[in-house]
Design a protein around this motif. Structure first.
Motif, PDB file in Angstrom:
ATOM      1  N   SER A 145      -1.482  -7.808  -4.367  1.00  0.00           N
ATOM      2  CA  SER A 145      -2.070  -6.473  -4.858  1.00  0.00           C
ATOM      3  C   SER A 145      -3.526  -5.912  -4.287  1.00  0.00           C
ATOM      4  N   VAL A 146      -3.338  -4.453  -4.157  1.00  0.00           N
ATOM      5  CA  VAL A 146      -4.485  -3.977  -3.869  1.00  0.00           C
ATOM      6  C   VAL A 146      -5.509  -4.520  -3.890  1.00  0.00           C
ATOM      7  N   THR A 147      -5.991  -4.912  -4.730  1.00  0.00           N
ATOM      8  CA  THR A 147      -7.054  -5.354  -5.652  1.00  0.00           C
ATOM      9  C   THR A 147      -7.133  -6.713  -5.729  1.00  0.00           C
ATOM     10  N   GLU A 148      -6.207  -7.988  -4.334  1.00  0.00           N
ATOM     11  CA  GLU A 148      -6.846  -9.044  -4.091  1.00  0.00           C
ATOM     12  C   GLU A 148      -7.015  -8.877  -2.316  1.00  0.00           C
ATOM     13  N   GLY A 149      -7.235  -7.869  -1.284  1.00  0.00           N
ATOM     14  CA  GLY A 149      -7.773  -8.040  -0.136  1.00  0.00           C
ATOM     15  C   GLY A 149      -6.964  -8.412   1.042  1.00  0.00           C
ATOM     16  N   ASP A 150      -6.415  -7.355   1.860  1.00  0.00           N
ATOM     17  CA  ASP A 150      -5.174  -7.477   2.444  1.00  0.00           C
ATOM     18  C   ASP A 150      -4.840  -8.348   3.728  1.00  0.00           C
ATOM     19  N   ASP A 151      -6.476  -9.445   3.705  1.00  0.00           N
ATOM     20  CA  ASP A 151      -5.848 -10.750   5.067  1.00  0.00           C
ATOM     21  C   ASP A 151      -5.144 -11.466   4.434  1.00  0.00           C
ATOM     22  N   LYS A 152      -4.683 -10.941   2.550  1.00  0.00           N
ATOM     23  CA  LYS A 152      -3.446 -12.152   1.796  1.00  0.00           C
ATOM     24  C   LYS A 152      -2.529 -13.045   2.597  1.00  0.00           C
ATOM     25  N   PRO A 153      -2.180 -12.530   3.548  1.00  0.00           N
ATOM     26  CA  PRO A 153      -1.077 -13.156   3.865  1.00  0.00           C
ATOM     27  C   PRO A 153      -2.016 -13.889   5.544  1.00  0.00           C
ATOM     28  N   LEU A 154      -2.849 -13.840   5.688  1.00  0.00           N
ATOM     29  CA  LEU A 154      -3.158 -14.389   6.613  1.00  0.00           C
ATOM     30  C   LEU A 154      -3.737 -15.980   6.271  1.00  0.00           C
ATOM     31  N   LYS A 155      -4.624 -15.710   4.795  1.00  0.00           N
ATOM     32  CA  LYS A 155      -5.114 -16.803   4.700  1.00  0.00           C
ATOM     33  C   LYS A 155      -4.002 -17.726   3.789  1.00  0.00           C
ATOM     34  N   TYR A 156      -2.719 -17.099   3.154  1.00  0.00           N
ATOM     35  CA  TYR A 156      -1.948 -17.939   2.554  1.00  0.00           C
ATOM     36  C   TYR A 156      -1.040 -18.172   3.475  1.00  0.00           C
ATOM     37  N   PRO A 157      -0.762 -18.306   4.660  1.00  0.00           N
ATOM     38  CA  PRO A 157       0.863 -17.514   5.745  1.00  0.00           C
ATOM     39  C   PRO A 157       2.213 -19.124   5.599  1.00  0.00           C
ATOM     40  N   ASN A 158       2.199 -19.929   4.581  1.00  0.00           N
ATOM     41  CA  ASN A 158       3.082 -20.086   3.680  1.00  0.00           C
ATOM     42  C   ASN A 158       3.923 -19.692   3.084  1.00  0.00           C
ATOM     43  N   MET A 159       3.203 -19.117   2.192  1.00  0.00           N
ATOM     44  CA  MET A 159       4.217 -18.406   1.433  1.00  0.00           C
ATOM     45  C   MET A 159       4.776 -17.376   1.599  1.00  0.00           C
ATOM     46  N   PHE A 160       3.828 -16.188   2.361  1.00  0.00           N
ATOM     47  CA  PHE A 160       4.704 -15.805   3.072  1.00  0.00           C
ATOM     48  C   PHE A 160       6.117 -16.231   4.452  1.00  0.00           C
ATOM     49  N   SER A 161       5.382 -16.441   4.515  1.00  0.00           N
ATOM     50  CA  SER A 161       6.952 -17.274   5.785  1.00  0.00           C
ATOM     51  C   SER A 161       8.358 -17.761   4.956  1.00  0.00           C
ATOM     52  N   THR A 162       8.022 -18.042   3.856  1.00  0.00           N
ATOM     53  CA  THR A 162       8.832 -18.678   3.172  1.00  0.00           C
ATOM     54  C   THR A 162       9.470 -17.322   2.319  1.00  0.00           C
ATOM     55  N   SER A 163       8.945 -16.131   2.109  1.00  0.00           N
ATOM     56  CA  SER A 163       9.447 -14.864   1.068  1.00  0.00           C
ATOM     57  C   SER A 163      10.315 -13.779   2.179  1.00  0.00           C
ATOM     58  N   ASP A 164      11.249 -13.190   2.117  1.00  0.00           N
ATOM     59  CA  ASP A 164      11.905 -12.135   1.558  1.00  0.00           C
ATOM     60  C   ASP A 164      10.803 -11.193   1.727  1.00  0.00           C
ATOM     61  N   ILE A 165      11.224 -11.097   0.573  1.00  0.00           N
ATOM     62  CA  ILE A 165      10.441  -9.404   0.297  1.00  0.00           C
ATOM     63  C   ILE A 165       8.988  -9.862  -0.256  1.00  0.00           C
ATOM     64  N   CYS A 166       7.962  -8.665   0.330  1.00  0.00           N
ATOM     65  CA  CYS A 166       6.713  -8.364  -0.118  1.00  0.00           C
ATOM     66  C   CYS A 166       6.322  -7.245  -1.279  1.00  0.00           C
ATOM     67  N   ILE A 167       6.371  -7.182  -2.066  1.00  0.00           N
ATOM     68  CA  ILE A 167       5.399  -6.395  -3.054  1.00  0.00           C
ATOM     69  C   ILE A 167       4.434  -6.176  -2.390  1.00  0.00           C
ATOM     70  N   ILE A 168       3.857  -5.158  -2.365  1.00  0.00           N
ATOM     71  CA  ILE A 168       2.122  -4.552  -2.817  1.00  0.00           C
ATOM     72  C   ILE A 168       2.087  -3.581  -4.460  1.00  0.00           C
ATOM     73  N   ASN A 169       1.711  -3.908  -5.132  1.00  0.00           N
ATOM     74  CA  ASN A 169       1.477  -3.761  -6.630  1.00  0.00           C
ATOM     75  C   ASN A 169      -0.077  -2.889  -6.492  1.00  0.00           C
ATOM     76  N   LYS A 170       0.196  -1.857  -6.879  1.00  0.00           N
ATOM     77  CA  LYS A 170      -1.156  -1.343  -7.880  1.00  0.00           C
ATOM     78  C   LYS A 170      -1.701  -0.374  -7.474  1.00  0.00           C
ATOM     79  N   THR A 171      -0.196   0.023  -6.146  1.00  0.00           N
ATOM     80  CA  THR A 171      -1.248   1.615  -5.533  1.00  0.00           C
ATOM     81  C   THR A 171      -1.376   2.393  -6.123  1.00  0.00           C
ATOM     82  N   ASP A 172      -1.410   2.666  -6.788  1.00  0.00           N
ATOM     83  CA  ASP A 172      -1.947   3.573  -8.103  1.00  0.00           C
ATOM     84  C   ASP A 172      -4.252   3.399  -8.040  1.00  0.00           C
TER      85      ASP A 172
END
Length: 301
Positions: free
Chosen positions: A226-253
């Motif tokens: 979500s946009v409330t978490e910080g845009d560097d999440k992928p760099l902090k938790y690379p294993n989760m993003f490397s094993t995923s197919d889809i990334c949903i960015i939520n709370k864009t409002d």
């Protein structure tokens, strides 16, 4: 692996039950992730009593002297040629993941035979996974047959919310566990009685670390941030993003009110996994949900 986050508690029970179900199904995990590294070693003395077991530190007494040591010690004249916990730890973790992967393949084979599409939805706590599911099910329940497995350490809160949408749901409470695994899913699917030609959505325990390592037999892994978490999440938790197919960015409002750069977050995620597909949406307002719905309908075929 999980020794520092609570999964190692041998008294922790996994419970699986449906909303409104009084009887609770309890399951003890054979691999409770208890990483206690007891091993035997011989220090090379001719004392039968000197061969012993220890975990991390120990004391022993010789006939002529007494001393204590804690695994990191040196004594002139005798070498400690024994395995340290590091090698044992790796082997235990490797064995756990091997067993899980075998069960995950069994799940995957079952899903394929029944034409069940399984999505493993992962995120940190508070990303809006459950709200996203509620909105998705409510809007698409006439087009897709949904079944949901909810994963949390405690409470039936999320299962009750999904139950209110009319979708069949079952709750897995992991106790002190920080993730779902293939064995839990296997048991939950049987109790939930997931039907052929359906979409099974597994809402994993809120955690971006351990769930990345555990294949559940899913067709797709969807990571939600979500946009409330910080845009560097992928760099902090690379294993989760490397094993995923889809990334949903939520709370864009909430973008006008937070310091979150969508393009930077996507750039970071693509550094980790250049195959990721993105959906930018707000589960609360419905903005951007149509693209997500189109993807679901396409992948149900």
């Amino acid at each position: 692996m999980c020794d520092t986050c609570g999964c190692s508690d041998p008294n922790s029970k996994t419970t699986i039950r449906k909303p409104g179900e009084e009887h609770t199904h309890e399951h003890s995990h054979e691999h409770s992730h208890e990483h206690r590294y007891t091993h035997e070693h011989d220090h090379g003395h001719d004392h039968d009593h000197h061969q012993h077991e220890h975990t991390y530190s120990h004391k022993h007494t010789h006939e002529d002297h007494a001393h204590s040591h804690d695994h990191s010690h040196e004594h002139a004249g005798h070498d400690h040629d024994h395995d340290h916990p590091h090698g044992k730890e790796f082997k235990i973790e490797h064995d756990i993941l091997d067993k899980n992967n075998m069960l995950a393949e069994r799940n995957r084979g079952y899903f394929d035979a029944k034409n069940i599409k399984a999505i493993n939805m992962v995120s940190s706590p508070g990303s809006g996974k459950t709200t996203l599911l509620e909105k998705t099910i409510s809007d698409l329940k006439n087009d897709i047959s949904f079944f949901v497995i909810e994963g949390d350490q405690q409470t039936m809160n999320d299962a009750d919310r999904i139950n209110a949408t009319g979708a069949p749901v079952i709750q897995i409470n992991t106790g002190n566990g920080c993730h779902l695994d293939a064995e839990m899913i296997n048991k939950a699917v049987k109790q939930l009685e997931v039907k052929d030609n359906s979409l099974l959505i597994i809402e994993n325990v809120g955690n971006l670390v351990c769930p990345a390592m555990f294949d559940l037999g899913e067709s797709h892994r969807v990571v939600v941030i979500s946009v409330t978490e910080g845009d560097d999440k992928p760099l902090k938790y690379p294993n989760m993003f490397s094993t995923s197919d889809i990334c949903i960015i939520n709370k864009t409002d909430l973008l006008p009110y937070v310091d979150f750069n969508v393009e930077k977050a996507k750039e970071y995620a693509l550094r980790i996994n250049h195959h990721l597909q993105f959906f930018e949406l707000s589960a609360k307002t419905g903005q951007g949900m149509d693209a997500w719905y189109a993807w679901l309908k396409k992948n149900m075929g």
